[in-house]
Motif scaffolding. Structure first.
Motif, PDB file in Angstrom:
ATOM      1  N   TRP A  99     -12.735  32.562  33.967  1.00 26.19           N
ATOM      2  CA  TRP A  99     -12.551  33.882  34.521  1.00 26.19           C
ATOM      3  C   TRP A  99     -12.309  34.998  33.370  1.00 26.19           C
ATOM      4  O   TRP A  99     -11.786  34.492  32.368  1.00 26.19           O
ATOM      5  N   ARG A 100     -12.598  35.945  33.722  1.00 30.38           N
ATOM      6  CA  ARG A 100     -12.277  37.399  32.698  1.00 30.38           C
ATOM      7  C   ARG A 100     -11.356  37.879  33.485  1.00 30.38           C
ATOM      8  O   ARG A 100     -11.296  38.235  34.569  1.00 30.38           O
ATOM      9  N   LEU A 101     -10.340  38.592  32.472  1.00 26.38           N
ATOM     10  CA  LEU A 101      -9.355  39.736  32.850  1.00 26.38           C
ATOM     11  C   LEU A 101      -9.323  40.947  32.575  1.00 26.38           C
ATOM     12  O   LEU A 101      -9.934  41.290  31.445  1.00 26.38           O
ATOM     13  N   GLN A 102      -9.284  41.801  33.256  1.00 23.19           N
ATOM     14  CA  GLN A 102      -8.769  43.251  33.228  1.00 23.19           C
ATOM     15  C   GLN A 102      -7.373  43.599  33.341  1.00 23.19           C
ATOM     16  O   GLN A 102      -7.005  43.052  34.276  1.00 23.19           O
ATOM     17  N   VAL A 103      -6.913  44.329  32.774  1.00 21.48           N
ATOM     18  CA  VAL A 103      -5.320  44.448  32.579  1.00 21.48           C
ATOM     19  C   VAL A 103      -5.112  46.015  32.655  1.00 21.48           C
ATOM     20  O   VAL A 103      -5.446  46.702  31.860  1.00 21.48           O
ATOM     21  N   TRP A 104      -4.055  46.490  33.334  1.00 23.38           N
ATOM     22  CA  TRP A 104      -3.439  47.772  33.450  1.00 23.38           C
ATOM     23  C   TRP A 104      -1.835  47.534  32.996  1.00 23.38           C
ATOM     24  O   TRP A 104      -1.321  46.778  33.568  1.00 23.38           O
ATOM     25  N   THR A 105      -1.544  48.465  32.167  1.00 20.53           N
ATOM     26  CA  THR A 105       0.023  48.199  31.742  1.00 20.53           C
ATOM     27  C   THR A 105       0.612  49.639  32.077  1.00 20.53           C
ATOM     28  O   THR A 105       0.033  50.571  31.979  1.00 20.53           O
ATOM     29  N   GLN A 106       2.000  49.299  32.436  1.00 19.68           N
ATOM     30  CA  GLN A 106       2.957  50.551  32.539  1.00 19.68           C
ATOM     31  C   GLN A 106       4.532  50.126  32.084  1.00 19.68           C
ATOM     32  O   GLN A 106       4.883  49.518  32.888  1.00 19.68           O
ATOM     33  N   TRP A 107       4.905  50.892  31.190  1.00 21.29           N
ATOM     34  CA  TRP A 107       6.293  50.866  30.623  1.00 21.29           C
ATOM     35  C   TRP A 107       7.033  51.664  31.207  1.00 21.29           C
ATOM     36  O   TRP A 107       6.765  52.651  31.742  1.00 21.29           O
ATOM     37  N   SER A 108       8.312  51.175  31.625  1.00 20.61           N
ATOM     38  CA  SER A 108       9.430  52.090  32.061  1.00 20.61           C
ATOM     39  C   SER A 108       9.902  53.169  30.950  1.00 20.61           C
ATOM     40  O   SER A 108       9.681  52.744  29.747  1.00 20.61           O
ATOM     41  N   PRO A 109       9.722  54.489  31.139  1.00 19.25           N
ATOM     42  CA  PRO A 109      10.290  55.321  30.181  1.00 19.25           C
ATOM     43  C   PRO A 109      11.409  55.057  29.330  1.00 19.25           C
ATOM     44  O   PRO A 109      11.550  55.192  28.143  1.00 19.25           O
ATOM     45  N   VAL A 110      12.487  54.286  30.073  1.00 20.43           N
ATOM     46  CA  VAL A 110      13.605  54.053  29.508  1.00 20.43           C
ATOM     47  C   VAL A 110      13.543  53.079  28.435  1.00 20.43           C
ATOM     48  O   VAL A 110      14.110  52.932  27.271  1.00 20.43           O
ATOM     49  N   ALA A 111      12.691  51.985  28.716  1.00 19.55           N
ATOM     50  CA  ALA A 111      12.397  50.957  27.961  1.00 19.55           C
ATOM     51  C   ALA A 111      11.097  50.980  27.016  1.00 19.55           C
ATOM     52  O   ALA A 111      11.247  50.286  26.003  1.00 19.55           O
ATOM     53  N   TRP A 112      10.346  52.085  27.003  1.00 16.26           N
ATOM     54  CA  TRP A 112       9.298  51.974  26.241  1.00 16.26           C
ATOM     55  C   TRP A 112       9.668  52.431  24.578  1.00 16.26           C
ATOM     56  O   TRP A 112       9.221  51.464  23.918  1.00 16.26           O
ATOM     57  N   PRO A 113      10.819  53.011  24.263  1.00 12.68           N
ATOM     58  CA  PRO A 113      11.305  52.812  22.927  1.00 12.68           C
ATOM     59  C   PRO A 113      11.595  51.590  22.427  1.00 12.68           C
ATOM     60  O   PRO A 113      11.108  51.302  21.110  1.00 12.68           O
ATOM     61  N   LEU A 114      12.204  50.981  23.250  1.00  9.70           N
ATOM     62  CA  LEU A 114      12.628  49.315  22.769  1.00  9.70           C
ATOM     63  C   LEU A 114      11.170  48.661  22.482  1.00  9.70           C
ATOM     64  O   LEU A 114      10.867  47.772  21.607  1.00  9.70           O
ATOM     65  N   GLY A 115      10.167  48.743  23.456  1.00  6.94           N
ATOM     66  CA  GLY A 115       8.875  48.238  23.358  1.00  6.94           C
ATOM     67  C   GLY A 115       8.202  48.524  22.079  1.00  6.94           C
ATOM     68  O   GLY A 115       7.443  47.553  21.367  1.00  6.94           O
ATOM     69  N   TRP A 116       8.156  49.972  21.654  1.00  3.91           N
ATOM     70  CA  TRP A 116       7.743  50.400  20.215  1.00  3.91           C
ATOM     71  C   TRP A 116       8.333  49.869  19.430  1.00  3.91           C
ATOM     72  O   TRP A 116       7.808  49.405  18.450  1.00  3.91           O
ATOM     73  N   LEU A 117       9.828  49.911  19.161  1.00  3.68           N
ATOM     74  CA  LEU A 117      10.367  49.064  18.237  1.00  3.68           C
ATOM     75  C   LEU A 117       9.924  47.748  18.008  1.00  3.68           C
ATOM     76  O   LEU A 117       9.649  47.187  16.683  1.00  3.68           O
ATOM     77  N   VAL A 118      10.025  46.795  18.996  1.00  2.00           N
ATOM     78  CA  VAL A 118       9.658  45.486  18.997  1.00  2.00           C
ATOM     79  C   VAL A 118       8.412  45.440  18.408  1.00  2.00           C
ATOM     80  O   VAL A 118       8.034  44.445  17.507  1.00  2.00           O
ATOM     81  N   SER A 119       7.410  46.047  18.983  1.00  5.41           N
ATOM     82  CA  SER A 119       6.005  45.997  18.413  1.00  5.41           C
ATOM     83  C   SER A 119       5.726  46.400  16.966  1.00  5.41           C
ATOM     84  O   SER A 119       5.130  45.665  16.278  1.00  5.41           O
ATOM     85  N   VAL A 120       6.400  47.426  16.561  1.00  7.02           N
ATOM     86  CA  VAL A 120       6.180  47.885  15.182  1.00  7.02           C
ATOM     87  C   VAL A 120       6.895  46.726  14.087  1.00  7.02           C
ATOM     88  O   VAL A 120       6.365  46.653  13.320  1.00  7.02           O
ATOM     89  N   VAL A 121       7.993  46.573  14.395  1.00  8.02           N
ATOM     90  CA  VAL A 121       8.924  45.294  13.554  1.00  8.02           C
ATOM     91  C   VAL A 121       8.648  44.195  13.646  1.00  8.02           C
ATOM     92  O   VAL A 121       8.438  43.395  12.732  1.00  8.02           O
ATOM     93  N   PHE A 122       8.156  43.636  14.946  1.00  2.20           N
ATOM     94  CA  PHE A 122       7.951  42.102  14.857  1.00  2.20           C
ATOM     95  C   PHE A 122       6.483  41.764  15.368  1.00  2.20           C
ATOM     96  O   PHE A 122       5.733  41.267  14.694  1.00  2.20           O
ATOM     97  N   ALA A 123       6.103  42.303  16.438  1.00  2.69           N
ATOM     98  CA  ALA A 123       4.859  42.105  17.218  1.00  2.69           C
ATOM     99  C   ALA A 123       3.491  42.090  16.576  1.00  2.69           C
ATOM    100  O   ALA A 123       2.616  41.273  16.217  1.00  2.69           O
ATOM    101  N   ARG A 124       3.442  43.166  16.045  1.00  2.35           N
ATOM    102  CA  ARG A 124       2.016  43.378  15.388  1.00  2.35           C
ATOM    103  C   ARG A 124       1.981  42.821  13.934  1.00  2.35           C
ATOM    104  O   ARG A 124       0.880  42.246  13.733  1.00  2.35           O
TER     105      ARG A 124
END
Length: 287
Positions: A99-124
């Motif tokens: 199976w091939r996957l296509q994906v669309w994402t949408q962050w909550s505006p309130v949670a986006w800064p937290l997602g950015w922080l986790v991405s920069v500090v840990f995930a990437r």
């Protein structure tokens, strides 16, 4: 004295938080919290070879037909009957590599800064759990590498799923999939392990079949030992560690739409705060 990289200092701080606020666990007696661990500097999929060796297993040669689970019937029990699932849903889990996957994402505006922080500090940095922050990051879809590990008798010990952004080649996540029954549970759950430095994130999802044959997978608010997400710290070479239930809750709905297309709605919440919504279109490559 050589200084430790800032990222590794933050990782050590996270592990200290789990030890201080979690509980001590014997991982030999609580196998549902066990599994592979990642390297201190980078996780990616380097953990997989170590897990194969630890389990004295081998990769199964299956001609690109690997599924996340050998059979959805492994989840059968009170309240769940795999035979009632739509065939397309069951085929995806039992033959995921097709199976091939296509994906669309949408962050909550309130949670986006937290997602950015986790991405920069840990995930990437770790190349693990690096969820796209902007919809265009996933516009070209995700690659999907699925590999099962078996024992000498051919029994599946677990399956790895490594997904990358097609646009950049960066790892979104690499996880270890299987089925496990929580202590005292009346039926099995899907268990996914995401290796982390000297530990892991263990996610257990309760399966249900909707009236239309869709698959529902949930980890809601609950107590210790219920379905949910658990951070585990396990020092190298030790059978004991620390674990903490986290306030991250998920819901998947894998369904067939009115045009016969297989899709998935995925919701991630922090406590009751909506964090991230993902939508997948799934197409069988040999259809």
């Amino acid at each position: 004295m050589r200084r430790r990289p800032v990222g590794q200092i933050l990782d050590a701080g996270t592990r200290a938080w789990v030890r201080l606020t979690g509980r001590r666990v014997d991982l030999d007696r609580n196998g549902w919290l066990g599994g592979p661990t990642g390297d201190l500097a980078r996780v990616d999929d380097a953990w997989l070879a170590d897990e194969v060796a630890r389990r004295s297993g081998r990769f199964r040669d299956d001609d690109g037909d690997t599924g996340l689970l050998p059979s959805m019937a492994l989840l059968d029990g009170p309240g769940f009957d795999a035979a009632k699932l739509r065939p397309e849903v069951r085929d995806f889990y039992e033959h995921t590599a097709r199976w091939r996957l296509q994906v669309w994402t949408q962050w909550s505006p309130v949670a986006w800064p937290l997602g950015w922080l986790v991405s920069v500090v840990f995930a990437r940095r770790l190349q693990q759990l690096s969820l796209p922050l902007r919809p265009l990051q996933a516009a070209h879809g995700m690659s999907s590498e699925v590999r099962s590990v078996v024992d000498a008798d051919g029994t599946v010990l677990g399956t790895s799923w490594h997904r990358r952004l097609r646009s950049t080649g960066e790892t979104v996540f690499s996880g270890w999939y299987g089925v496990d029954a929580l202590p005292g549970a009346d039926r099995p759950s899907i268990r996914v392990v995401f290796p982390l430095p000297n530990g892991r994130l263990v996610v257990l999802l309760r399966p249900e079949v909707a009236a239309d044959g869709a698959l529902l997978l949930t980890s809601t608010q609950g107590r210790w030992g219920d379905e949910g997400a658990y951070l585990v710290v396990q020092p190298p070479g030790r059978s004991r560690g620390w674990a903490r239930r986290t306030p991250v809750h998920e819901r998947f709905r894998v369904f067939v739409d009115d045009e016969g297309v297989l899709r998935t709605d995925h919701r991630i919440d922090l406590w009751r705060l909506p964090v991230l919504r993902l939508h997948y279109r799934l197409d069988r490559t040999d259809a």
